[in-house]
Scaffold this motif. Sequence first.
Motif, PDB file in Angstrom:
ATOM      1  N   ALA A 336      69.309  30.202  81.350  1.00  0.00           N
ATOM      2  CA  ALA A 336      68.702  29.783  80.091  1.00  0.00           C
ATOM      3  C   ALA A 336      68.656  31.002  79.176  1.00  0.00           C
ATOM      4  O   ALA A 336      68.241  32.088  79.598  1.00  0.00           O
ATOM      5  N   LYS A 337      69.082  30.824  77.935  1.00  0.00           N
ATOM      6  CA  LYS A 337      69.195  31.941  76.988  1.00  0.00           C
ATOM      7  C   LYS A 337      68.257  31.739  75.805  1.00  0.00           C
ATOM      8  O   LYS A 337      67.982  30.606  75.389  1.00  0.00           O
ATOM      9  N   HIS A 338      67.787  32.873  75.266  1.00  0.00           N
ATOM     10  CA  HIS A 338      66.975  32.830  74.057  1.00  0.00           C
ATOM     11  C   HIS A 338      67.251  34.094  73.253  1.00  0.00           C
ATOM     12  O   HIS A 338      67.340  35.193  73.814  1.00  0.00           O
ATOM     13  N   ALA A 339      67.432  33.940  71.940  1.00  0.00           N
ATOM     14  CA  ALA A 339      67.679  35.068  71.042  1.00  0.00           C
ATOM     15  C   ALA A 339      66.658  35.033  69.914  1.00  0.00           C
ATOM     16  O   ALA A 339      66.358  33.964  69.367  1.00  0.00           O
ATOM     17  N   VAL A 340      66.125  36.199  69.596  1.00  0.00           N
ATOM     18  CA  VAL A 340      65.152  36.352  68.512  1.00  0.00           C
ATOM     19  C   VAL A 340      65.778  37.246  67.456  1.00  0.00           C
ATOM     20  O   VAL A 340      66.194  38.373  67.753  1.00  0.00           O
ATOM     21  N   TYR A 341      65.855  36.764  66.212  1.00  0.00           N
ATOM     22  CA  TYR A 341      66.564  37.458  65.142  1.00  0.00           C
ATOM     23  C   TYR A 341      65.600  38.024  64.106  1.00  0.00           C
ATOM     24  O   TYR A 341      64.592  37.405  63.754  1.00  0.00           O
ATOM     25  N   TYR A 342      65.928  39.217  63.621  1.00  0.00           N
ATOM     26  CA  TYR A 342      65.273  39.775  62.433  1.00  0.00           C
ATOM     27  C   TYR A 342      66.360  40.503  61.645  1.00  0.00           C
ATOM     28  O   TYR A 342      66.778  41.590  62.037  1.00  0.00           O
ATOM     29  N   HIS A 343      66.821  39.871  60.583  1.00  0.00           N
ATOM     30  CA  HIS A 343      67.982  40.368  59.843  1.00  0.00           C
ATOM     31  C   HIS A 343      69.153  40.540  60.820  1.00  0.00           C
ATOM     32  O   HIS A 343      69.488  39.617  61.533  1.00  0.00           O
ATOM     33  N   ASN A 344      69.747  41.723  60.889  1.00  0.00           N
ATOM     34  CA  ASN A 344      70.929  41.916  61.738  1.00  0.00           C
ATOM     35  C   ASN A 344      70.580  42.332  63.162  1.00  0.00           C
ATOM     36  O   ASN A 344      71.472  42.445  64.003  1.00  0.00           O
ATOM     37  N   LEU A 345      69.330  42.570  63.427  1.00  0.00           N
ATOM     38  CA  LEU A 345      68.900  42.903  64.776  1.00  0.00           C
ATOM     39  C   LEU A 345      68.532  41.645  65.541  1.00  0.00           C
ATOM     40  O   LEU A 345      68.011  40.676  64.970  1.00  0.00           O
ATOM     41  N   SER A 346      68.786  41.659  66.846  1.00  0.00           N
ATOM     42  CA  SER A 346      68.363  40.530  67.667  1.00  0.00           C
ATOM     43  C   SER A 346      67.962  41.024  69.050  1.00  0.00           C
ATOM     44  O   SER A 346      68.493  42.021  69.552  1.00  0.00           O
ATOM     45  N   LEU A 347      67.013  40.331  69.621  1.00  0.00           N
ATOM     46  CA  LEU A 347      66.574  40.565  70.993  1.00  0.00           C
ATOM     47  C   LEU A 347      67.093  39.411  71.827  1.00  0.00           C
ATOM     48  O   LEU A 347      66.737  38.257  71.594  1.00  0.00           O
ATOM     49  N   ASP A 348      67.963  39.717  72.791  1.00  0.00           N
ATOM     50  CA  ASP A 348      68.582  38.687  73.626  1.00  0.00           C
ATOM     51  C   ASP A 348      67.940  38.687  75.011  1.00  0.00           C
ATOM     52  O   ASP A 348      67.811  39.742  75.642  1.00  0.00           O
ATOM     53  N   MET A 349      67.587  37.500  75.498  1.00  0.00           N
ATOM     54  CA  MET A 349      66.930  37.361  76.794  1.00  0.00           C
ATOM     55  C   MET A 349      67.575  36.222  77.572  1.00  0.00           C
ATOM     56  O   MET A 349      68.070  35.256  76.985  1.00  0.00           O
ATOM     57  N   ALA A 350      67.543  36.334  78.892  1.00  0.00           N
ATOM     58  CA  ALA A 350      68.090  35.273  79.735  1.00  0.00           C
ATOM     59  C   ALA A 350      67.384  35.277  81.081  1.00  0.00           C
ATOM     60  O   ALA A 350      66.987  36.328  81.597  1.00  0.00           O
ATOM     61  N   LEU A 351      67.238  34.097  81.648  1.00  0.00           N
ATOM     62  CA  LEU A 351      66.750  33.922  83.010  1.00  0.00           C
ATOM     63  C   LEU A 351      67.751  33.040  83.730  1.00  0.00           C
ATOM     64  O   LEU A 351      67.981  31.897  83.334  1.00  0.00           O
ATOM     65  N   GLY A 352      68.396  33.597  84.769  1.00  0.00           N
ATOM     66  CA  GLY A 352      69.476  32.893  85.433  1.00  0.00           C
ATOM     67  C   GLY A 352      69.229  32.661  86.907  1.00  0.00           C
ATOM     68  O   GLY A 352      68.335  33.261  87.519  1.00  0.00           O
ATOM     69  N   TYR A 353      70.053  31.786  87.476  1.00  0.00           N
ATOM     70  CA  TYR A 353      69.992  31.455  88.905  1.00  0.00           C
ATOM     71  C   TYR A 353      71.404  31.571  89.481  1.00  0.00           C
ATOM     72  O   TYR A 353      72.352  30.998  88.953  1.00  0.00           O
ATOM     73  N   TYR A 354      71.532  32.338  90.583  1.00  0.00           N
ATOM     74  CA  TYR A 354      72.840  32.521  91.196  1.00  0.00           C
ATOM     75  C   TYR A 354      73.312  31.247  91.906  1.00  0.00           C
ATOM     76  O   TYR A 354      72.586  30.678  92.727  1.00  0.00           O
ATOM     77  N   LEU A 355      74.518  30.838  91.599  1.00  0.00           N
ATOM     78  CA  LEU A 355      75.185  29.784  92.365  1.00  0.00           C
ATOM     79  C   LEU A 355      75.993  30.389  93.511  1.00  0.00           C
ATOM     80  O   LEU A 355      76.229  29.728  94.527  1.00  0.00           O
ATOM     81  N   PHE A 356      76.408  31.643  93.326  1.00  0.00           N
ATOM     82  CA  PHE A 356      77.145  32.343  94.368  1.00  0.00           C
ATOM     83  C   PHE A 356      76.883  33.834  94.238  1.00  0.00           C
ATOM     84  O   PHE A 356      77.026  34.412  93.162  1.00  0.00           O
ATOM     85  N   ARG A 357      76.461  34.452  95.333  1.00  0.00           N
ATOM     86  CA  ARG A 357      76.287  35.903  95.371  1.00  0.00           C
ATOM     87  C   ARG A 357      76.276  36.358  96.823  1.00  0.00           C
ATOM     88  O   ARG A 357      75.425  35.918  97.617  1.00  0.00           O
TER      89      ARG A 357
END
Length: 412
Positions: A336-357
């Motif tokens: 699941a992804k989420h991005a927070v924008y302020y002008h040209n800057l952004s904070l990118d976040m993700a929480l993932g689950y491995y299907l294979f590792r």
Amino acid sequence: MISVRWIVLFFCLSSLPMQAQTTDSLKHWGSTVSIMPTEAVGLDQYVRKWLKKKRSVSIEAQLLHVALPQDSDAFASDYGYPTLSLGVKYSINNVTMHRDKDDDWGLLVPVDYDSHLGNIVSLYGSFARPFFRTKRWETDYTLSFGLAYAHRKYALGDNADDEFIGSRWLIYFGVGLHATYRIAQDWGLKAGVEFFHHSNGALNRPNKGANYVGPSLALVYYPYYRNLLKDNPKMNPPFEKYFYLNFTLGLGAKTLDEDWQKTQFNTSPESPDYRRSRFHVYTAYSLRSDLMYRYARRWASGIGADVFYGSYSDHIAELDAGKGFKHSPWSFGLSAKHAVYYHNLSLDMALGYYLFREMGASAKQLEKPYYEHIGLHYTFSSFRDLNIGVNVKAHLTKADFTELVISYPIRL
């Protein structure tokens, strides 16, 4: 190193032009000076076994800037006119560590002294978003990112039990929750609680990372505050919602926790590799494909598929020989992804689950089936919104690797 008198001088000098208020440009600026008594936090039982003294205090100064309702700034309006700041923090640490004799330490021989977490200076940028504001009160939450320099780090000769900090140069991250009371026309007192973190992003070992939490008290000079209360904002254009595909390539670097564990606990004290402090840096690659929905000027959310390739898989297989674990350089996950924008800057976040590792014994024992990443990015509007940034991928906040990423969005 930066001393208290230099921080106080920084605050005084930054306040002088604000008091004059001779030009319109200066009405956007302010400054703060603050103190924060904290404790180093042991987030797991492993750390709590060797963390002894925990006390620390940080002194901080910030230069503030805010966009006002009279300005034509759609992003500032959407965020309720947040405060951007450039800050310097000096953390004075009375934090000690010592490993007593314990079967869990394997071949490690306890040293006859306490290790000390050195003082650390941090330079960072901060974003403070208000969520309540009156003539007297303002409340906000803050996010901060930056770099730091440590006076001491892990060293076998005189700091062998400092598993928090393994390199001089560090990444800084902080969050906070505050309330400010306006004691005079241009002055306020701000109190809150803050958490901040120092680590090297797995670029060297050790790298447990130092985590601090505690209250803060600040004196705020903000001559712009009266203008934030004026109800005459300029009209901003409405935002058009849209979907986009985002493709990301990442090139990362890391040292291995497996190498650290081997030299700390499974190597004879007579060996030249016993408890060493320099480790081979391996490359890590990532490819991400996301479907995102930008439903507000400042936010976008979506889902994505992530592919990771670790060049260190064969080395881990050698270390795990005979243990019966599988090894593959490839890992796959959904996130699941989420991005927070302020002008040209952004904070990118993700929480993932491995299907294979399949990364061997240490991954099975220490890693969770989920992963997270957080990164600060910049969008080049003149290059069709090409995006470049730095991410830290982690497992339950423990850094896996640090990577440089480049993203290309395709608007649908």
